[in-house]
Design a protein around this motif. Structure first.
Motif, PDB file in Angstrom:
ATOM      1  N   PHE A   1      40.408  30.038  45.070  1.00 33.83           N
ATOM      2  CA  PHE A   1      39.895  31.998  45.802  1.00 33.83           C
ATOM      3  C   PHE A   1      38.223  32.106  45.019  1.00 33.83           C
ATOM      4  CE2 PHE A   1      44.011  31.071  44.977  1.00 33.83           C
ATOM      5  CZ  PHE A   1      45.548  32.107  45.668  1.00 33.83           C
TER       6      PHE A   1
ATOM      7  N   ALA B   1      48.791  34.700  45.149  1.00 33.12           N
ATOM      8  CA  ALA B   1      47.520  35.930  45.131  1.00 33.12           C
ATOM      9  C   ALA B   1      47.191  36.225  44.643  1.00 33.12           C
ATOM     10  CB  ALA B   1      48.583  36.488  46.698  1.00 33.12           C
TER      11      ALA B   1
ATOM     12  N   SER C   1      36.776  36.876  43.087  1.00 25.54           N
ATOM     13  CA  SER C   1      37.125  38.716  43.086  1.00 25.54           C
ATOM     14  C   SER C   1      38.442  38.572  43.103  1.00 25.54           C
ATOM     15  CB  SER C   1      36.776  39.235  44.188  1.00 25.54           C
ATOM     16  OG  SER C   1      35.542  39.725  44.210  1.00 25.54           O
TER      17      SER C   1
ATOM     18  N   TYR D   1      40.179  36.919  46.189  1.00 27.01           N
ATOM     19  CA  TYR D   1      40.436  36.669  47.667  1.00 27.01           C
ATOM     20  C   TYR D   1      40.920  35.291  48.155  1.00 27.01           C
ATOM     21  CZ  TYR D   1      39.088  41.460  47.550  1.00 27.01           C
ATOM     22  OH  TYR D   1      39.437  42.582  46.872  1.00 27.01           O
TER      23      TYR D   1
ATOM     24  N   ASP E   1      37.829  42.148  39.157  1.00 24.75           N
ATOM     25  CA  ASP E   1      37.581  42.279  39.692  1.00 24.75           C
ATOM     26  C   ASP E   1      36.623  43.403  39.534  1.00 24.75           C
ATOM     27  OD1 ASP E   1      36.149  42.099  42.897  1.00 24.75           O
ATOM     28  OD2 ASP E   1      38.199  43.152  43.397  1.00 24.75           O
TER      29      ASP E   1
END
Length: 384
Positions: free
Chosen positions: A313, A117, A316, A318, A102
């Protein structure tokens, strides 16, 4: 005189798999059309003509060809080479763990399938800057601009563009244990800007440097071996199944408006060699993609989250809101597969059934047209 073929026993019928399976024990009265039924996929399907239909390189099935506006290119900005490999900032370990760099937060993240996640690797990452002074040193667990990831055995390689190094992280415990740097003799030890990283089957490491138009080559043990220079603004890297290095050159050529556009090339002993621009043309050079990547570099990880199709996603790590997700790839609205003549080579043989194995999406249909003849028909007769 033709001998009569005896009917199959119940056990033989139970063992027979018609379609993409093993097709054993080969019922002599059945003809299986499938890409992997022959070394040449087109021969496996007995292709006479394909119109807007392709043979999937991974699935080995007939699929509608992508629409022209949805065709994937090797030089896509994410570095996924048209979805054939993970993006430049993503790496997958042998155990299936997915790592992501990221850049926005200078973190290296790991995908947690239970939470669905990306979570930061503990004790690794966070913004680091070189202290004042020419001999300043930033701890290996800090990054300034992590861009590229690659897995080399049990190590994770992290290209830190901002600190002129590639950090070597032991995947057992996520502990940094060294860094790749250029020798002082290159004159670029402190100005090196590594971006993409790739590793071949022999453990040789390739690192791109767009600012200096070069690729640096390191041995498995991290020792610098050579530099391939004069390549242009080389960014993304990937190694195909044959050990050939592919690279994206960002400023390779100009389009009709004069703007510079990216091109994918093969790099062999430091020399550039052209390759077809379409990802579909290079799909046979790579194993099946380990995860789905769209044209914007977004990861579709629903299969890792219990099969939900909503796990998308961004670069990065997210989650992407449903309203911002990329629309599915568009395919041709219709296509035609015309087989070659399927001769039974048995006098009096009657072809009486066609069995289709596949997936029919909603609002689609398949039309089947057949003809039979005791003599070979030419193309004009078949068209009629």
């Amino acid at each position: 005189m033709n001998a009569r073929v005896p009917p199959l026993t119940a056990a033989q019928r139970d063992a027979l798999h018609v379609g993409p399976g093993d097709a054993l024990p080969h019922d002599p009265r059945a003809l299986v059309l499938y890409a992997r039924a022959c070394a040449d996929p087109h021969r496996g399907f007995a292709v006479g003509r394909l119109d807007a239909v392709e043979i999937g390189p991974s699935s080995g099935t007939l699929t509608l060809a992508p629409a022209p506006e949805a065709d994937r290119l090797l030089a896509e900005p994410s570095g996924s080479f048209g979805g054939l490999v993970p993006p430049t900032n993503v790496a997958i370990a042998r155990d299936g763990q997915v790592y992501l760099a990221d850049r926005s937060s200078a973190l290296v993240k790991l995908f947690d399938p239970c939470a669905c996640a990306f979570v930061p690797l503990p004790c690794l990452g966070g913004r680091g800057a070189e202290p004042a002074g020419t001999n300043g040193f930033v701890p290996l667990d800090r990054f300034a601009d992590p861009t590229g990831l690659a897995v080399n055995g049990r190590s994770l390689l992290v290209a830190d563009r901002g600190l002129a190094r590639v950090v070597v992280v032991d995947l057992v415990g996520a502990v940094p244990r060294g860094a790749l740097r250029l020798p002082a003799a290159t004159g670029l030890r402190r100005t090196w800007t590594p971006f993409g990283v790739a590793v071949d089957a022999g453990g040789r490491i390739y690192v791109s440097d767009p600012d200096h138009a070069r690729i640096d080559v390191f041995a498995r043990d991290g020792r610098w071996r050579a530099a391939w220079t004069g390549l242009g603004q080389v960014s993304h890297l990937a190694v195909d199944a044959g050990g050939v290095l592919l690279a994206v050159i960002e400023n390779d050529r100009a389009d009709p408006t004069g703007a510079l556009v990216a091109t994918a090339v093969a790099i062999v002993d430091g020399g550039r060699h052209p390759v077809p621009p379409r990802a579909a043309d290079a799909a046979g050079r790579f194993p099946c993609p380990p995860l789905a990547v769209d044209r914007d570099g977004r990861l579709h990880l629903g299969a890792l989250c219990g099969g939900t199709g909503d796990a998308v996603f961004d670069t990065s790590g997210y989650a992407v809101a449903a309203k911002d997700r990329v629309a599915p790839v568009l395919y041709a609205k219709e296509g035609t597969y015309l087989s070659a003549a399927l001769a039974a080579r048995r006098a009096g043989c009657i072809w009486h059934r066609i069995l289709l194995v596949g997936t029919l999406p909603a609002r689609t249909r398949i039309e089947i047209r057949t003809t039979a003849s005791d003599v070979l028909l030419d193309d004009g007769e078949l068209a009629d």
